[in-house]
Design a protein around this motif. Sequence first.
Motif, PDB file in Angstrom:
ATOM      1  N   ALA A 138      75.158  12.359 -37.257  1.00  0.00           N
ATOM      2  CA  ALA A 138      74.195  12.328 -36.152  1.00  0.00           C
ATOM      3  C   ALA A 138      73.074  13.340 -36.386  1.00  0.00           C
ATOM      4  CB  ALA A 138      74.906  12.612 -34.834  1.00  0.00           C
ATOM      5  N   LEU A 139      73.427  14.514 -36.895  1.00  0.00           N
ATOM      6  CA  LEU A 139      72.431  15.560 -37.124  1.00  0.00           C
ATOM      7  C   LEU A 139      71.544  15.249 -38.327  1.00  0.00           C
ATOM      8  CD1 LEU A 139      74.497  18.747 -36.281  1.00  0.00           C
ATOM      9  CD2 LEU A 139      72.386  18.003 -35.174  1.00  0.00           C
ATOM     10  N   ARG A 140      72.035  14.505 -39.289  1.00  0.00           N
ATOM     11  CA  ARG A 140      71.174  14.096 -40.400  1.00  0.00           C
ATOM     12  C   ARG A 140      70.033  13.211 -39.891  1.00  0.00           C
ATOM     13  NH1 ARG A 140      75.974  13.806 -43.550  1.00  0.00           N
ATOM     14  NH2 ARG A 140      76.240  11.593 -43.061  1.00  0.00           N
ATOM     15  N   ILE A 141      70.340  12.422 -38.864  1.00  0.00           N
ATOM     16  CA  ILE A 141      69.335  11.522 -38.304  1.00  0.00           C
ATOM     17  C   ILE A 141      68.471  12.232 -37.277  1.00  0.00           C
ATOM     18  CG2 ILE A 141      69.024   9.358 -37.026  1.00  0.00           C
ATOM     19  CD1 ILE A 141      71.849   8.575 -38.132  1.00  0.00           C
ATOM     20  N   GLU A 142      69.096  13.109 -36.489  1.00  0.00           N
ATOM     21  CA  GLU A 142      68.391  13.806 -35.408  1.00  0.00           C
ATOM     22  C   GLU A 142      68.707  15.305 -35.516  1.00  0.00           C
ATOM     23  OE1 GLU A 142      67.914  13.190 -30.568  1.00  0.00           O
ATOM     24  OE2 GLU A 142      69.184  11.829 -31.730  1.00  0.00           O
ATOM     25  N   PRO A 143      68.080  16.003 -36.477  1.00  0.00           N
ATOM     26  CA  PRO A 143      68.472  17.383 -36.797  1.00  0.00           C
ATOM     27  C   PRO A 143      68.211  18.398 -35.697  1.00  0.00           C
ATOM     28  CG  PRO A 143      66.510  16.732 -38.017  1.00  0.00           C
ATOM     29  CD  PRO A 143      67.021  15.499 -37.371  1.00  0.00           C
ATOM     30  N   ASP A 144      67.379  18.101 -34.732  1.00  0.00           N
ATOM     31  CA  ASP A 144      67.044  19.074 -33.689  1.00  0.00           C
ATOM     32  C   ASP A 144      67.827  18.863 -32.405  1.00  0.00           C
ATOM     33  OD1 ASP A 144      65.151  20.294 -35.346  1.00  0.00           O
ATOM     34  OD2 ASP A 144      63.591  18.865 -34.742  1.00  0.00           O
ATOM     35  N   ASN A 145      68.771  17.941 -32.404  1.00  0.00           N
ATOM     36  CA  ASN A 145      69.529  17.653 -31.189  1.00  0.00           C
ATOM     37  C   ASN A 145      70.543  18.772 -30.931  1.00  0.00           C
ATOM     38  OD1 ASN A 145      71.730  16.536 -29.459  1.00  0.00           O
ATOM     39  ND2 ASN A 145      70.474  14.695 -29.545  1.00  0.00           N
ATOM     40  N   GLN A 146      70.314  19.536 -29.881  1.00  0.00           N
ATOM     41  CA  GLN A 146      71.157  20.692 -29.603  1.00  0.00           C
ATOM     42  C   GLN A 146      72.561  20.298 -29.183  1.00  0.00           C
ATOM     43  OE1 GLN A 146      70.062  23.823 -30.284  1.00  0.00           O
ATOM     44  NE2 GLN A 146      72.208  24.368 -29.996  1.00  0.00           N
ATOM     45  N   ASP A 147      72.693  19.162 -28.507  1.00  0.00           N
ATOM     46  CA  ASP A 147      74.025  18.709 -28.081  1.00  0.00           C
ATOM     47  C   ASP A 147      74.918  18.437 -29.290  1.00  0.00           C
ATOM     48  OD1 ASP A 147      73.382  18.819 -25.390  1.00  0.00           O
ATOM     49  OD2 ASP A 147      72.589  16.780 -25.383  1.00  0.00           O
ATOM     50  N   TYR A 148      74.359  17.760 -30.300  1.00  0.00           N
ATOM     51  CA  TYR A 148      75.152  17.485 -31.498  1.00  0.00           C
ATOM     52  C   TYR A 148      75.515  18.789 -32.209  1.00  0.00           C
ATOM     53  CZ  TYR A 148      73.340  12.714 -30.829  1.00  0.00           C
ATOM     54  OH  TYR A 148      73.013  11.498 -30.312  1.00  0.00           O
ATOM     55  N   LYS A 149      74.581  19.734 -32.220  1.00  0.00           N
ATOM     56  CA  LYS A 149      74.860  21.027 -32.853  1.00  0.00           C
ATOM     57  C   LYS A 149      76.001  21.740 -32.138  1.00  0.00           C
ATOM     58  CE  LYS A 149      70.149  21.890 -34.561  1.00  0.00           C
ATOM     59  NZ  LYS A 149      68.964  22.765 -34.445  1.00  0.00           N
ATOM     60  N   ASN A 150      75.943  21.767 -30.798  1.00  0.00           N
ATOM     61  CA  ASN A 150      76.986  22.444 -30.021  1.00  0.00           C
ATOM     62  C   ASN A 150      78.348  21.795 -30.248  1.00  0.00           C
ATOM     63  OD1 ASN A 150      75.024  24.122 -28.977  1.00  0.00           O
ATOM     64  ND2 ASN A 150      74.829  23.007 -27.052  1.00  0.00           N
ATOM     65  N   ASN A 151      78.387  20.467 -30.195  1.00  0.00           N
ATOM     66  CA  ASN A 151      79.656  19.769 -30.363  1.00  0.00           C
ATOM     67  C   ASN A 151      80.212  19.952 -31.771  1.00  0.00           C
ATOM     68  OD1 ASN A 151      79.567  18.875 -27.739  1.00  0.00           O
ATOM     69  ND2 ASN A 151      78.800  16.860 -28.236  1.00  0.00           N
ATOM     70  N   MET A 152      79.332  19.955 -32.770  1.00  0.00           N
ATOM     71  CA  MET A 152      79.789  20.169 -34.130  1.00  0.00           C
ATOM     72  C   MET A 152      80.333  21.582 -34.297  1.00  0.00           C
ATOM     73  SD  MET A 152      77.865  19.525 -37.772  1.00  0.00           S
ATOM     74  CE  MET A 152      76.834  20.999 -37.709  1.00  0.00           C
ATOM     75  N   SER A 153      79.683  22.567 -33.661  1.00  0.00           N
ATOM     76  CA  SER A 153      80.151  23.948 -33.747  1.00  0.00           C
ATOM     77  C   SER A 153      81.543  24.096 -33.133  1.00  0.00           C
ATOM     78  CB  SER A 153      79.159  24.877 -33.045  1.00  0.00           C
ATOM     79  OG  SER A 153      79.625  26.211 -33.048  1.00  0.00           O
ATOM     80  N   VAL A 154      81.740  23.474 -31.971  1.00  0.00           N
ATOM     81  CA  VAL A 154      83.055  23.532 -31.314  1.00  0.00           C
ATOM     82  C   VAL A 154      84.113  22.865 -32.192  1.00  0.00           C
ATOM     83  CG1 VAL A 154      84.389  22.695 -29.350  1.00  0.00           C
ATOM     84  CG2 VAL A 154      82.132  23.675 -28.977  1.00  0.00           C
ATOM     85  N   THR A 155      83.768  21.732 -32.797  1.00  0.00           N
ATOM     86  CA  THR A 155      84.710  21.024 -33.649  1.00  0.00           C
ATOM     87  C   THR A 155      85.058  21.831 -34.889  1.00  0.00           C
ATOM     88  OG1 THR A 155      83.813  18.907 -32.883  1.00  0.00           O
ATOM     89  CG2 THR A 155      85.124  18.869 -34.899  1.00  0.00           C
ATOM     90  N   GLN A 156      84.057  22.478 -35.489  1.00  0.00           N
ATOM     91  CA  GLN A 156      84.320  23.326 -36.653  1.00  0.00           C
ATOM     92  C   GLN A 156      85.254  24.472 -36.295  1.00  0.00           C
ATOM     93  OE1 GLN A 156      80.182  24.155 -37.610  1.00  0.00           O
ATOM     94  NE2 GLN A 156      80.335  22.987 -39.516  1.00  0.00           N
ATOM     95  N   GLN A 157      85.040  25.063 -35.118  1.00  0.00           N
ATOM     96  CA  GLN A 157      85.893  26.166 -34.691  1.00  0.00           C
ATOM     97  C   GLN A 157      87.325  25.699 -34.471  1.00  0.00           C
ATOM     98  OE1 GLN A 157      84.312  28.306 -31.360  1.00  0.00           O
ATOM     99  NE2 GLN A 157      85.963  29.803 -31.318  1.00  0.00           N
ATOM    100  N   ARG A 158      87.481  24.513 -33.893  1.00  0.00           N
ATOM    101  CA  ARG A 158      88.827  23.976 -33.698  1.00  0.00           C
ATOM    102  C   ARG A 158      89.532  23.784 -35.038  1.00  0.00           C
ATOM    103  NH1 ARG A 158      87.632  19.144 -29.344  1.00  0.00           N
ATOM    104  NH2 ARG A 158      87.403  20.434 -27.483  1.00  0.00           N
ATOM    105  N   LEU A 159      88.815  23.229 -36.007  1.00  0.00           N
ATOM    106  CA  LEU A 159      89.410  23.006 -37.321  1.00  0.00           C
ATOM    107  C   LEU A 159      89.823  24.318 -37.969  1.00  0.00           C
ATOM    108  CD1 LEU A 159      87.159  20.170 -38.797  1.00  0.00           C
ATOM    109  CD2 LEU A 159      89.632  20.080 -38.481  1.00  0.00           C
ATOM    110  N   GLU A 160      88.969  25.334 -37.875  1.00  0.00           N
ATOM    111  CA  GLU A 160      89.289  26.635 -38.467  1.00  0.00           C
ATOM    112  C   GLU A 160      90.521  27.244 -37.809  1.00  0.00           C
ATOM    113  OE1 GLU A 160      85.732  28.835 -37.960  1.00  0.00           O
ATOM    114  OE2 GLU A 160      84.604  27.715 -39.477  1.00  0.00           O
ATOM    115  N   GLU A 161      90.610  27.131 -36.484  1.00  0.00           N
ATOM    116  CA  GLU A 161      91.755  27.711 -35.774  1.00  0.00           C
ATOM    117  C   GLU A 161      93.039  26.948 -36.084  1.00  0.00           C
ATOM    118  OE1 GLU A 161      90.199  27.498 -31.860  1.00  0.00           O
ATOM    119  OE2 GLU A 161      89.285  29.487 -31.927  1.00  0.00           O
ATOM    120  N   LEU A 162      92.924  25.611 -36.205  1.00  0.00           N
ATOM    121  CA  LEU A 162      94.105  24.823 -36.540  1.00  0.00           C
ATOM    122  C   LEU A 162      94.609  25.158 -37.941  1.00  0.00           C
ATOM    123  CD1 LEU A 162      93.133  21.347 -35.058  1.00  0.00           C
ATOM    124  CD2 LEU A 162      95.081  22.736 -34.366  1.00  0.00           C
TER     125      LEU A 162
END
Length: 339
Positions: free
Chosen positions: A181-205
């Motif tokens: 989604a960010l490759r297509i719409e790189p400035d979308n803050q919602d996608y950035k926030n959701n990706m950050s949360v997902t990355q954090q979940r993966l790191e913690e898991l």
Amino acid sequence: MSDIEAKFFVRAFLRFLNAQLEQPNFSSDSRESLEVAIQCLENVYEIPPADGAEKSDDETNPLNHIDLFEVYRGAFTNVSTERKAEAETLKNEGNRLMKEEKYQEALNTYGRAISLDATNPVFYCNRAAAYSRLGDYQRAADDCRMSLRYDPNYSKAYGRLGLAYSKMNKNEQALEAYQSALRIEPDNQDYKNNMSVTQQRLEELRAAPGGTGAVAGAGPAAAAAAAAAAGGMPNLGAGGLGGIDFAAALNNPALVNMATRMMSDPSIQNMLGQLSGMNNVDALLETGRQLAMQMSSQNPDVFANVIRQMEQSGVTPPGAGPASENPDDNNQPPPAADS
């Protein structure tokens, strides 16, 4: 589908296969394979051969003269202007129903739009939003993928696919969807926030013992008490435990990590051991409160981090209000249906 309808459908398909035998682009082996397939279908569905003397009693039925390939082309490739306009009207009706939170009605309406124009990626993406609101995240993901088949650069379809995967705890697939989604719409803050949360979940898991996030030695009652303790143990009401989503709490890596570390504390082990035979809700709540006090006093920083993580995961601590107005999102407003 009734047996009679199935026979009519198979007859239509057999007419298509027989017509294919007349095409010059098939090898002799391919023609033989087609003939075998035709014979197998005729035997299974007890349909007389097309060139045989035996004729069906319903030869005059209009269903026996449908060109299946033309139906396919009309539905999936060449959609008339009138059908497109009618489908667009249905889509707008579905959008209105979504705003009124009539999600099942919206789902049905988007489905009718798709039956008229199955080539429009917006229809699938909007129906995915309805499926998500109804908690059917697998079908939401399926519709997002269908949407992307017709428009591989549809960022909202990738975003909703990421949300569906997140709800199913498929965090790696969710991360890939947000990245697309960010490759297509790189400035979308919602996608950035959701990706950050997902990355954090993966790191913690991955950092959790065994990489699975499981709490060793803690039964369901202990895990529930830990989740309730981190949520602050709201009072019971008619609607349940103060609106806390225990499924999201128990899937929270930070909470699981803290619970795992606390399991080595003898006083905590003793407190959790009391829960195994408890059937009294008040006693369970009181034990949970004690557990919360001990956790917060011994690990204040970790406890505060758990509360923050719970909010990001959609678990609402008492007095904090809903974590998000949109049940399909982590930190973004409700996605409007596409116009």
